[in-house]
Scaffold this motif. Structure first.
Motif, PDB file in Angstrom:
ATOM      1  N   GLY A  30      26.129   3.623 110.451  1.00 11.35           N
ATOM      2  CA  GLY A  30      25.760   4.048 111.805  1.00 11.35           C
ATOM      3  C   GLY A  30      26.580   3.362 112.881  1.00 11.35           C
ATOM      4  O   GLY A  30      26.440   3.679 114.065  1.00 11.35           O
ATOM      5  N   GLY A  31      27.416   2.406 112.506  1.00 14.72           N
ATOM      6  CA  GLY A  31      28.339   1.779 113.456  1.00 14.72           C
ATOM      7  C   GLY A  31      27.792   0.558 114.168  1.00 14.72           C
ATOM      8  O   GLY A  31      28.482  -0.016 115.007  1.00 14.72           O
ATOM      9  N   ALA A  32      26.560   0.124 113.831  1.00 12.58           N
ATOM     10  CA  ALA A  32      25.931  -0.959 114.601  1.00 12.58           C
ATOM     11  C   ALA A  32      25.869  -2.274 113.832  1.00 12.58           C
ATOM     12  O   ALA A  32      25.075  -3.147 114.152  1.00 12.58           O
ATOM     13  N   LEU A  33      26.730  -2.448 112.828  1.00 11.83           N
ATOM     14  CA  LEU A  33      26.540  -3.561 111.892  1.00 11.83           C
ATOM     15  C   LEU A  33      26.588  -4.937 112.540  1.00 11.83           C
ATOM     16  O   LEU A  33      25.860  -5.841 112.139  1.00 11.83           O
TER      17      LEU A  33
ATOM     18  N   LYS B 113      18.732   5.764  99.055  1.00 14.40           N
ATOM     19  CA  LYS B 113      19.535   4.577  99.385  1.00 14.40           C
ATOM     20  C   LYS B 113      19.541   3.534  98.259  1.00 14.40           C
ATOM     21  O   LYS B 113      20.269   2.549  98.338  1.00 14.40           O
ATOM     22  N   LEU B 114      18.715   3.740  97.248  1.00 10.77           N
ATOM     23  CA  LEU B 114      18.663   2.758  96.156  1.00 10.77           C
ATOM     24  C   LEU B 114      19.881   2.892  95.255  1.00 10.77           C
ATOM     25  O   LEU B 114      20.281   4.004  94.887  1.00 10.77           O
ATOM     26  N   VAL B 115      20.476   1.766  94.883  1.00  9.22           N
ATOM     27  CA  VAL B 115      21.611   1.756  93.948  1.00  9.22           C
ATOM     28  C   VAL B 115      21.400   0.626  92.945  1.00  9.22           C
ATOM     29  O   VAL B 115      20.639  -0.311  93.196  1.00  9.22           O
ATOM     30  N   GLU B 116      22.091   0.714  91.828  1.00  5.17           N
ATOM     31  CA  GLU B 116      22.088  -0.398  90.863  1.00  5.17           C
ATOM     32  C   GLU B 116      23.059  -1.480  91.304  1.00  5.17           C
ATOM     33  O   GLU B 116      22.813  -2.662  91.129  1.00  5.17           O
ATOM     34  N   HIS B 117      24.214  -1.048  91.842  1.00  2.00           N
ATOM     35  CA  HIS B 117      25.268  -1.994  92.241  1.00  2.00           C
ATOM     36  C   HIS B 117      25.750  -1.635  93.638  1.00  2.00           C
ATOM     37  O   HIS B 117      25.970  -0.450  93.936  1.00  2.00           O
ATOM     38  N   ILE B 118      25.936  -2.666  94.454  1.00  2.00           N
ATOM     39  CA  ILE B 118      26.464  -2.449  95.809  1.00  2.00           C
ATOM     40  C   ILE B 118      27.835  -1.776  95.734  1.00  2.00           C
ATOM     41  O   ILE B 118      28.701  -2.176  94.943  1.00  2.00           O
ATOM     42  N   GLY B 119      28.008  -0.735  96.530  1.00  2.00           N
ATOM     43  CA  GLY B 119      29.277  -0.008  96.563  1.00  2.00           C
ATOM     44  C   GLY B 119      29.283   1.237  95.700  1.00  2.00           C
ATOM     45  O   GLY B 119      30.255   1.979  95.678  1.00  2.00           O
ATOM     46  N   GLU B 120      28.160   1.470  95.015  1.00  2.00           N
ATOM     47  CA  GLU B 120      28.066   2.599  94.089  1.00  2.00           C
ATOM     48  C   GLU B 120      28.210   3.955  94.798  1.00  2.00           C
ATOM     49  O   GLU B 120      28.873   4.857  94.318  1.00  2.00           O
ATOM     50  N   LYS B 121      27.574   4.079  95.958  1.00  2.00           N
ATOM     51  CA  LYS B 121      27.570   5.375  96.649  1.00  2.00           C
ATOM     52  C   LYS B 121      28.285   5.311  97.989  1.00  2.00           C
ATOM     53  O   LYS B 121      28.950   6.256  98.383  1.00  2.00           O
ATOM     54  N   SER B 122      28.077   4.224  98.710  1.00  2.00           N
ATOM     55  CA  SER B 122      28.501   4.165 100.109  1.00  2.00           C
ATOM     56  C   SER B 122      29.820   3.418 100.257  1.00  2.00           C
ATOM     57  O   SER B 122      30.108   2.489  99.501  1.00  2.00           O
ATOM     58  N   ALA B 123      30.601   3.822 101.251  1.00  2.00           N
ATOM     59  CA  ALA B 123      31.738   2.998 101.657  1.00  2.00           C
ATOM     60  C   ALA B 123      31.198   1.754 102.366  1.00  2.00           C
ATOM     61  O   ALA B 123      30.066   1.750 102.859  1.00  2.00           O
ATOM     62  N   LEU B 124      32.004   0.707 102.387  1.00  2.00           N
ATOM     63  CA  LEU B 124      31.637  -0.510 103.115  1.00  2.00           C
ATOM     64  C   LEU B 124      32.286  -0.469 104.500  1.00  2.00           C
ATOM     65  O   LEU B 124      33.518  -0.448 104.599  1.00  2.00           O
ATOM     66  N   PRO B 125      31.486  -0.491 105.575  1.00  2.00           N
ATOM     67  CA  PRO B 125      32.057  -0.563 106.918  1.00  2.00           C
ATOM     68  C   PRO B 125      32.437  -2.014 107.265  1.00  2.00           C
ATOM     69  O   PRO B 125      31.675  -2.943 106.989  1.00  2.00           O
ATOM     70  N   ILE B 126      33.598  -2.173 107.861  1.00  2.00           N
ATOM     71  CA  ILE B 126      34.079  -3.498 108.271  1.00  2.00           C
ATOM     72  C   ILE B 126      34.498  -3.383 109.737  1.00  2.00           C
ATOM     73  O   ILE B 126      35.357  -2.554 110.073  1.00  2.00           O
TER      74      ILE B 126
ATOM     75  N   LEU C 123      36.596   9.308 115.271  1.00  2.00           N
ATOM     76  CA  LEU C 123      35.620  10.180 115.930  1.00  2.00           C
ATOM     77  C   LEU C 123      36.456  11.275 116.582  1.00  2.00           C
ATOM     78  O   LEU C 123      37.075  11.043 117.616  1.00  2.00           O
ATOM     79  N   GLY C 124      36.541  12.414 115.910  1.00  2.00           N
ATOM     80  CA  GLY C 124      37.496  13.430 116.353  1.00  2.00           C
ATOM     81  C   GLY C 124      38.903  12.898 116.156  1.00  2.00           C
ATOM     82  O   GLY C 124      39.221  12.336 115.110  1.00  2.00           O
ATOM     83  N   ALA C 125      39.707  12.996 117.205  1.00  2.00           N
ATOM     84  CA  ALA C 125      41.111  12.566 117.087  1.00  2.00           C
ATOM     85  C   ALA C 125      41.282  11.083 117.395  1.00  2.00           C
ATOM     86  O   ALA C 125      42.371  10.531 117.223  1.00  2.00           O
ATOM     87  N   GLN C 126      40.208  10.427 117.849  1.00  2.00           N
ATOM     88  CA  GLN C 126      40.302   9.027 118.293  1.00  2.00           C
ATOM     89  C   GLN C 126      39.627   8.096 117.289  1.00  2.00           C
ATOM     90  O   GLN C 126      38.688   8.502 116.612  1.00  2.00           O
ATOM     91  N   PRO C 127      40.053   6.817 117.254  1.00  2.00           N
ATOM     92  CA  PRO C 127      39.286   5.861 116.450  1.00  2.00           C
ATOM     93  C   PRO C 127      37.868   5.731 117.005  1.00  2.00           C
ATOM     94  O   PRO C 127      37.658   5.781 118.216  1.00  2.00           O
ATOM     95  N   TYR C 128      36.890   5.576 116.095  1.00  2.00           N
ATOM     96  CA  TYR C 128      35.495   5.315 116.491  1.00  2.00           C
ATOM     97  C   TYR C 128      35.436   3.919 117.121  1.00  2.00           C
ATOM     98  O   TYR C 128      36.011   2.961 116.586  1.00  2.00           O
ATOM     99  N   VAL C 129      34.746   3.793 118.248  1.00  2.00           N
ATOM    100  CA  VAL C 129      34.626   2.502 118.939  1.00  2.00           C
ATOM    101  C   VAL C 129      33.161   2.061 118.890  1.00  2.00           C
ATOM    102  O   VAL C 129      32.255   2.826 119.238  1.00  2.00           O
ATOM    103  N   THR C 130      32.911   0.819 118.455  1.00  2.00           N
ATOM    104  CA  THR C 130      31.538   0.309 118.357  1.00  2.00           C
ATOM    105  C   THR C 130      31.009  -0.072 119.745  1.00  2.00           C
ATOM    106  O   THR C 130      31.763  -0.142 120.720  1.00  2.00           O
ATOM    107  N   ASP C 131      29.707  -0.398 119.796  1.00  2.00           N
ATOM    108  CA  ASP C 131      29.104  -0.864 121.054  1.00  2.00           C
ATOM    109  C   ASP C 131      29.799  -2.115 121.569  1.00  2.00           C
ATOM    110  O   ASP C 131      29.682  -2.457 122.745  1.00  2.00           O
ATOM    111  N   ASN C 132      30.497  -2.825 120.676  1.00  2.00           N
ATOM    112  CA  ASN C 132      31.169  -4.072 121.053  1.00  2.00           C
ATOM    113  C   ASN C 132      32.638  -3.853 121.383  1.00  2.00           C
ATOM    114  O   ASN C 132      33.384  -4.811 121.561  1.00  2.00           O
ATOM    115  N   GLY C 133      33.067  -2.590 121.412  1.00  2.00           N
ATOM    116  CA  GLY C 133      34.461  -2.296 121.757  1.00  2.00           C
ATOM    117  C   GLY C 133      35.423  -2.496 120.604  1.00  2.00           C
ATOM    118  O   GLY C 133      36.649  -2.567 120.802  1.00  2.00           O
ATOM    119  N   ASN C 134      34.915  -2.587 119.385  1.00  2.00           N
ATOM    120  CA  ASN C 134      35.771  -2.794 118.207  1.00  2.00           C
ATOM    121  C   ASN C 134      35.944  -1.498 117.419  1.00  2.00           C
ATOM    122  O   ASN C 134      35.290  -0.492 117.704  1.00  2.00           O
TER     123      ASN C 134
END
Ligand code: ABF
Length: 225
Positions: free
Chosen positions: A100-103, A124-137, A163-174
């Motif tokens: 969701g972009g708010a990490l 959302k349940l998984v056996e191992h972290i990374g099984e289904k979801s990408a990791l946001p950094i 986000l469209g043609a632009q990089p997604y920007v977080t609430d913190n400007g990152n």
């Protein structure tokens, strides 16, 4: 039962733990939204009094005020409880969050909570972290192409979130770099390596932080501890 009804059931179980006078970390996303609405309902009905929220995103701040929860900024005092969704939940309650972009605000807030409660539907349940979801950094905008090169040396599949043609920007400007975690990765070692990478602000790995999770499935809500 549809997923929205399940998310709401999980949220209601978590909000039952909120007590009058609590300072509450308010999560972000479609599941946390139900928790915020329920806290607002309980305040309006007089079932809770004196609750103050600390929001993990601009969106949650706006929603909290709309439903009548007084909102304060994060300060060094501990929060009594924080309630938030997740993108993946492992059996030991390690989490991936941040699709969701708010990490960053979520981690800053939830690490200060005496009780951090996760709410989710069963997908959302998984056996191992990374099984289904990408990791946001979350990464700094300045020099982001260099940071991405450093990150691709660790997680080659990663891409800058758009986000469209632009990089997604977080609430913190990152910016956010999303990457698949290869099977068999030592997750704690990966977190240390990523946190030691120049340009990385924080990661969506929430390890050893959650006290419990309420996970709703069609046959009922499971409480994981
Ligand atoms: C937040 O919302 C994030 O950390 C996570 O990315 C997301 C989960 O959203 P949802 O509840 O909408 O699936 O908690």
């Amino acid at each position: 039962m549809d997923l929205e009804a399940l998310k709401r059931e999980a949220a209601l179980r978590a909000v039952a733990l909120v007590k009058s006078g609590d300072r509450v970390g308010l999560g972000t996303g479609s599941t946390a939204k139900y928790a915020i609405e329920e806290i607002g309902r309980k305040l309006a009905a007089g079932e809770l009094t004196g609750v103050v929220g600390v929001a993990t995103s601009e969106a949650s701040d706006t929603l909290a005020r709309q439903v009548g929860i007084p909102v304060e900024p994060l300060d060094p005092r501990p929060l009594d409880i924080a309630i938030d969704g997740a993108d993946e939940i492992a059996p030991n309650l390690d989490l991936i969050k941040g699709l969701g972009g708010a990490l960053l605000r979520e981690k800053l807030t939830e690490v200060q909570a005496r009780r951090f409660i996760v709410i989710a539907d069963h997908t959302k349940l998984v056996e191992h972290i990374g099984e289904k979801s990408a990791l946001p950094i979350e990464i700094a905008r300045f020099g982001f192409l260099s940071t991405i090169e450093r990150l691709r040396a660790i997680l080659p599949s990663g891409r800058l979130r758009q986000l469209g043609a632009q990089p997604y920007v977080t609430d913190n400007g990152n910016y956010i770099f999303d990457a698949q975690i290869p099977a068999g990765t030592d997750i704690a070692a990966l977190e240390r390596q990523l946190k030691g990478t120049l340009g990385v602000v924080d990661t969506g790995l929430f390890l050893g932080m959650a006290e419990r999770a309420f996970v709703a499935a069609p046959d009922g809500v499971t409480e994981l501890t």
